[in-house]
Design a protein around this motif. Structure first.
Motif, mmCIF file in Angstrom:
data_model
loop_
_atom_site.group_PDB
_atom_site.id
_atom_site.type_symbol
_atom_site.label_atom_id
_atom_site.label_comp_id
_atom_site.label_asym_id
_atom_site.label_seq_id
_atom_site.Cartn_x
_atom_site.Cartn_y
_atom_site.Cartn_z
ATOM 1 N N MET A 51 16.078 14.093 -6.756
ATOM 2 C CA MET A 51 16.948 13.025 -6.275
ATOM 3 C C MET A 51 16.293 12.285 -5.109
ATOM 4 S SD MET A 51 20.660 14.855 -6.544
ATOM 5 C CE MET A 51 21.518 13.547 -5.715
ATOM 6 N N GLY A 52 15.581 13.003 -4.277
ATOM 7 C CA GLY A 52 14.872 12.362 -3.174
ATOM 8 C C GLY A 52 13.748 11.478 -3.657
ATOM 9 N N VAL A 53 13.028 11.909 -4.678
ATOM 10 C CA VAL A 53 11.926 11.118 -5.225
ATOM 11 C C VAL A 53 12.460 9.867 -5.922
ATOM 12 C CG1 VAL A 53 10.093 11.120 -6.955
ATOM 13 C CG2 VAL A 53 10.332 13.041 -5.403
ATOM 14 N N ARG A 54 13.596 9.989 -6.584
ATOM 15 C CA ARG A 54 14.188 8.822 -7.253
ATOM 16 C C ARG A 54 14.595 7.746 -6.262
ATOM 17 N NH1 ARG A 54 16.928 9.538 -12.924
ATOM 18 N NH2 ARG A 54 15.367 10.955 -13.742
ATOM 19 N N GLY A 55 14.928 8.146 -5.062
ATOM 20 C CA GLY A 55 15.267 7.171 -4.028
ATOM 21 C C GLY A 55 14.052 6.419 -3.523
ATOM 22 N N GLY A 56 12.892 6.885 -3.886
ATOM 23 C CA GLY A 56 11.654 6.233 -3.464
ATOM 24 C C GLY A 56 10.888 7.109 -2.500
ATOM 25 N N VAL A 57 9.620 7.253 -2.783
ATOM 26 C CA VAL A 57 8.778 8.098 -1.937
ATOM 27 C C VAL A 57 8.665 7.503 -0.538
ATOM 28 C CG1 VAL A 57 6.456 9.088 -1.700
ATOM 29 C CG2 VAL A 57 7.504 8.917 -3.944
ATOM 30 N N GLU A 58 8.722 6.177 -0.435
ATOM 31 C CA GLU A 58 8.612 5.534 0.882
ATOM 32 C C GLU A 58 9.844 5.821 1.746
ATOM 33 O OE1 GLU A 58 10.444 2.849 -2.065
ATOM 34 O OE2 GLU A 58 8.486 3.791 -2.029
ATOM 35 N N MET A 60 11.388 8.804 1.722
ATOM 36 C CA MET A 60 11.491 10.252 1.857
ATOM 37 C C MET A 60 11.552 10.688 3.323
ATOM 38 S SD MET A 60 11.764 12.677 -0.291
ATOM 39 C CE MET A 60 10.733 13.000 -1.671
ATOM 40 N N GLN A 61 10.768 10.048 4.192
ATOM 41 C CA GLN A 61 10.780 10.420 5.609
ATOM 42 C C GLN A 61 12.157 10.164 6.220
ATOM 43 O OE1 GLN A 61 8.350 11.985 7.224
ATOM 44 N NE2 GLN A 61 9.652 12.144 9.016
ATOM 45 N N TRP A 62 12.793 9.062 5.850
ATOM 46 C CA TRP A 62 14.131 8.758 6.359
ATOM 47 C C TRP A 62 15.160 9.758 5.833
ATOM 48 C CZ3 TRP A 62 14.186 6.051 10.467
ATOM 49 C CH2 TRP A 62 13.235 5.076 10.670
ATOM 50 N N LEU A 63 14.982 10.197 4.607
ATOM 51 C CA LEU A 63 15.899 11.194 4.037
ATOM 52 C C LEU A 63 15.819 12.512 4.808
ATOM 53 C CD1 LEU A 63 17.871 11.934 1.748
ATOM 54 C CD2 LEU A 63 15.881 12.649 0.427
ATOM 55 N N PHE A 64 14.612 12.959 5.099
ATOM 56 C CA PHE A 64 14.439 14.197 5.859
ATOM 57 C C PHE A 64 14.975 14.054 7.290
ATOM 58 C CE2 PHE A 64 10.861 15.265 2.831
ATOM 59 C CZ PHE A 64 11.591 16.219 2.169
ATOM 60 N N THR A 65 14.767 12.881 7.891
ATOM 61 C CA THR A 65 15.262 12.647 9.242
ATOM 62 C C THR A 65 16.791 12.640 9.266
ATOM 63 O OG1 THR A 65 13.294 11.344 9.732
ATOM 64 C CG2 THR A 65 15.160 11.070 11.208
ATOM 65 N N ALA A 66 17.403 11.968 8.282
ATOM 66 C CA ALA A 66 18.863 11.942 8.203
ATOM 67 C C ALA A 66 19.423 13.344 7.970
ATOM 68 C CB ALA A 66 19.301 10.997 7.091
ATOM 69 N N THR A 67 18.756 14.137 7.125
ATOM 70 C CA THR A 67 19.192 15.511 6.873
ATOM 71 C C THR A 67 19.106 16.337 8.156
ATOM 72 O OG1 THR A 67 18.434 15.358 4.601
ATOM 73 C CG2 THR A 67 18.776 17.568 5.476
#
Length: 90
Positions: A51-58, A60-67
């Motif tokens: 699901m994280g990859v589908r959101g775009g690899v670019e 991914m850093q924001w996803l980890f930061t938000a988590t």
């Protein structure tokens, strides 16, 4: 001096219940819960990554930061709830 192993000495089979037969259901429930918890983690982990990859690899850093920040906010809330609703009061 080396201790000899006797065939009648079967400590492994009675080790979980050496505190009494009444504790066996607790041990087995705890083992089952932990087993299911680890199984669910290893089943959901690839789904989470996909699901994280589908959101775009670019992104991914924001996803980890938000988590990270979401967990930083959620853990003190959980700790306060766990303190307020302790088992001794229930």
């Amino acid at each position: 001096m080396v201790d000899e192993v006797h065939p009648d000495d079967d400590r492994c089979s009675r080790a979980p219940c050496r505190y009494g037969a009444a504790s066996c259901p607790g041990w087995s429930a705890a083992f089952s819960y932990f087993f299911c918890l680890l199984c669910s983690y290893y089943i959901l982990r690839p789904v989470r990554d996909e699901m994280g990859v589908r959101g775009g690899v670019e992104n991914m850093q924001w996803l980890f930061t938000a988590t990270f920040f979401a967990m930083l906010a959620a853990v003190p809330v959980f700790a306060a709830l766990a303190h307020a609703l302790s088992r001794a009061r229930a």
